[in-house]
Design a protein around this motif. Structure first.
Motif: not given
Length: 374
Positions: A46-48, A82-85, A113-114, A127-131
């Motif tokens: 989560r949030f990574t 890949l992210s969900n931040k 920065i990242n 609300t799209t979760e992973n992207y």
């Protein structure tokens, strides 16, 4: 008579059966059940965010299968991560008002920065979760289709890194240097954008280094002002000096006993009017400021078409749509059917805000999700 009725009933039944069968086939062919590729089946904390070590395959028999490209050297990457931040504000620990005592190491600065570089910027909580986070460097941001087909649409968005730099720049305070168009590190404190908090104890000056590692990156609207200033300032000054001198001479001739302060006031008034008029006339056609994502489809190595999507744009930059003026602050659905049948979709970024070598000043990053194949 009974025979005729039976015959009619039987005929209608057969025709109805045929029509029902035909309609069912047509529906199956023309209205497939949508099943977008959303990357949510991929495991991610989560949030990574994660930068894969090699290209990876996603999708299934219902959604279709694509291979997402990534070029990860272990130091830097291009292609897709890949992210969900969903962090939408300036990093607190990069602010001179909230930085930890003793400062940050270079690695800690980069990780801060990242926090924005691998975050999607959305109006509300995402609300799209992973992207995917695409880095278009080296034309490595692309995906290929397991079977050639039509891509119905994709969702694209800005990273928080790009949104913040394009909206405000590497420094955010209450005061702007009119010559450089940079917010001042010594300027007044203000709230951190994207955080609803009226407590002035959390007001400050905020920073976010650009991709060159400095705090010189400015907001998109400032780039237009600088372009106008470069052209219009010398012309305005010349016109202003001429008008000011003429006005002062005329005034002195009519008022020989006037003071130097009165003469200077007449000069200044004429100078300002002439400067502004000449400046506006010289720069009226100068319109600058865009960040553009170009989506290119290809089949067997041949380009089938391209589609341009502005991630940020200033008024009158696009002659076809002069009213466009925005910095994209949410996901946008982009129809790709005009690309036709493709087996590869490539993403490129461009901007008119470039350095002395012609390279984009803003990061070549964007977010991608919701890929729908027909």
């Amino acid at each position: 008579m009974k025979f005729i009725k039976k015959y009619i009933k039987a005929t209608v039944a057969v025709i109805g059966l045929v029509l029902f069968s035909a309609c069912t086939d047509e529906i199956d062919l023309k209205i497939p059940y949508p099943n977008d590729i959303t990357f949510n089946e991929l495991t991610l904390g989560r949030f990574t965010y994660d930068i894969p070590s090699a290209p990876f395959e996603v999708g299934d028999s219902k959604s279709g299968v694509i291979t997402v490209n990534v070029n990860n050297s272990g130091v830097d990457y291009s292609g897709f991560a890949l992210s969900n931040k969903n962090f939408r504000s300036y990093p607190w620990d990069l602010s001179p008002d909230f930085a930890p005592e003793g400062g940050l190491t270079p690695d800690q600065v980069q990780e801060s920065i990242n926090t924005t570089a691998f975050s999607v910027y959305t109006n509300r909580v995402n609300t799209t979760e992973n992207y995917l986070v695409g880095n278009t460097t080296g034309d490595n941001a692309y995906f290929t289709l397991a079977e050639p087909g039509i891509v119905e649409h994709v969702l694209v968005a800005n990273t928080s890194y790009n949104y913040l730099l394009a909206s405000y720049g590497s420094i955010l305070s209450e005061d702007v240097d009119p010559v450089t168009q940079e917010y001042l590190l010594t300027g007044g404190k203000r709230s951190n954008p994207g955080i609803a908090n009226d407590d002035t104890n959390f007001y400050g000056v905020f920073t976010l280094p650009g991709i060159d590692g400095t705090l010189r990156t400015i907001r998109l609207s400032g780039t237009e002002l600088l372009a106008k200033y470069e052209v219009g300032d010398p012309i305005g000054k010349e016109a202003g000096i001429t008008a000011g001198e003429d006005a002062r001479s005329t005034f002195i001739a009519s008022n020989p006993d006037s003071t130097s302060e009165e003469q200077q006031a007449v000069y200044d008034a004429a100078y300002n009017v002439a400067y502004n008029d000449a400046f506006e006339a010289a720069t009226d056609s100068i319109h600058k400021g865009y960040v553009k994502l170009t989506i290119e489809g290809s089949l067997s190595g041949s380009v089938t078409g391209t589609i341009d999507v502005y991630l940020a744009i200033r008024p009158n930059v696009d002659p076809a749509y002069p009213e466009y003026s925005y910095i994209l602050n949410d996901w946008r659905n982009v129809d790709l059917t005009s690309l036709g049948t493709v087996d590869k979709v490539l993403f490129k970024m461009s901007s008119d805000y470039v350095d002395n070598e012609g390279k984009m000043v803003y990061p070549s990053l964007f977010c991608l999700d919701g890929i729908r194949l027909q």
